[in-house]
Design an enzyme around this catalytic site. Sequence first.
Site, PDB file in Angstrom:
ATOM      1  N   LEU A  11       0.852  -1.186   0.000  1.00 48.31           N
ATOM      2  CA  LEU A  11       0.000   0.000   0.000  1.00 48.31           C
ATOM      3  C   LEU A  11       0.884   1.231   0.000  1.00 48.31           C
ATOM      4  CD1 LEU A  11      -2.740  -0.888   2.648  1.00 48.31           C
ATOM      5  CD2 LEU A  11      -3.091  -0.545   0.206  1.00 48.31           C
ATOM      6  N   ASN A  13       0.395   4.063   1.264  1.00 45.05           N
ATOM      7  CA  ASN A  13       0.407   4.785   2.531  1.00 45.05           C
ATOM      8  C   ASN A  13       0.844   3.924   3.714  1.00 45.05           C
ATOM      9  OD1 ASN A  13      -1.864   3.200   2.643  1.00 45.05           O
ATOM     10  ND2 ASN A  13      -3.225   4.788   3.405  1.00 45.05           N
ATOM     11  N   CYS A  14       1.375   2.745   3.456  1.00 45.08           N
ATOM     12  CA  CYS A  14       1.847   1.843   4.513  1.00 45.08           C
ATOM     13  C   CYS A  14       3.305   2.182   4.840  1.00 45.08           C
ATOM     14  CB  CYS A  14       1.730   0.402   4.023  1.00 45.08           C
ATOM     15  SG  CYS A  14       2.550  -0.816   5.067  1.00 45.08           S
ATOM     16  N   ASP A  15       3.574   2.506   6.095  1.00 43.36           N
ATOM     17  CA  ASP A  15       4.938   2.870   6.509  1.00 43.36           C
ATOM     18  C   ASP A  15       5.934   1.753   6.227  1.00 43.36           C
ATOM     19  OD1 ASP A  15       4.199   5.394   7.369  1.00 43.36           O
ATOM     20  OD2 ASP A  15       3.927   4.774   9.458  1.00 43.36           O
ATOM     21  N   ARG A  18       6.674   1.635   2.542  1.00 42.28           N
ATOM     22  CA  ARG A  18       7.521   2.770   2.147  1.00 42.28           C
ATOM     23  C   ARG A  18       8.969   2.540   2.568  1.00 42.28           C
ATOM     24  NH1 ARG A  18       3.018   6.967   3.389  1.00 42.28           N
ATOM     25  NH2 ARG A  18       3.768   6.761   5.510  1.00 42.28           N
TER      26      ARG A  18
END
Length: 116
Positions: A11, A13-15, A18
């Site tokens: 995803l 927006n998944c830390d 990223r």
Amino acid sequence: MTEVKMRIWGLKNCDTCRKAVKALGDAGRDLDYVDVRADGVAGDDLSRFFDAFGDALVNKRSTTWRGLSEDGRAADPVALLAAHPTLMKRPVIEADGQLTLGWDAKTQAKWLENDV
């Protein structure tokens, strides 16, 4: 070292995703990113992932999981992931026919320290 293109399912927006993308990019890996929310996950890929990781593929700590009914949670895991791709634990990383799940120290060592 022969560079193999890596594919990452996660995803945006998944830390954790990223962090994985940044570390792999910094290591010079050629990345193909699949956002499971925006792009979905092909049924064949879900089946392969489930064959490789079993129930660990379903993120039972996610908000999506907590929002499911008991009947929903009891559904076939591959069908459940097809209907709710954000339930997939991530990232799933593939290169040269090898798959890993998550971004723990063992996975980082595999992709960052070894020639793939």
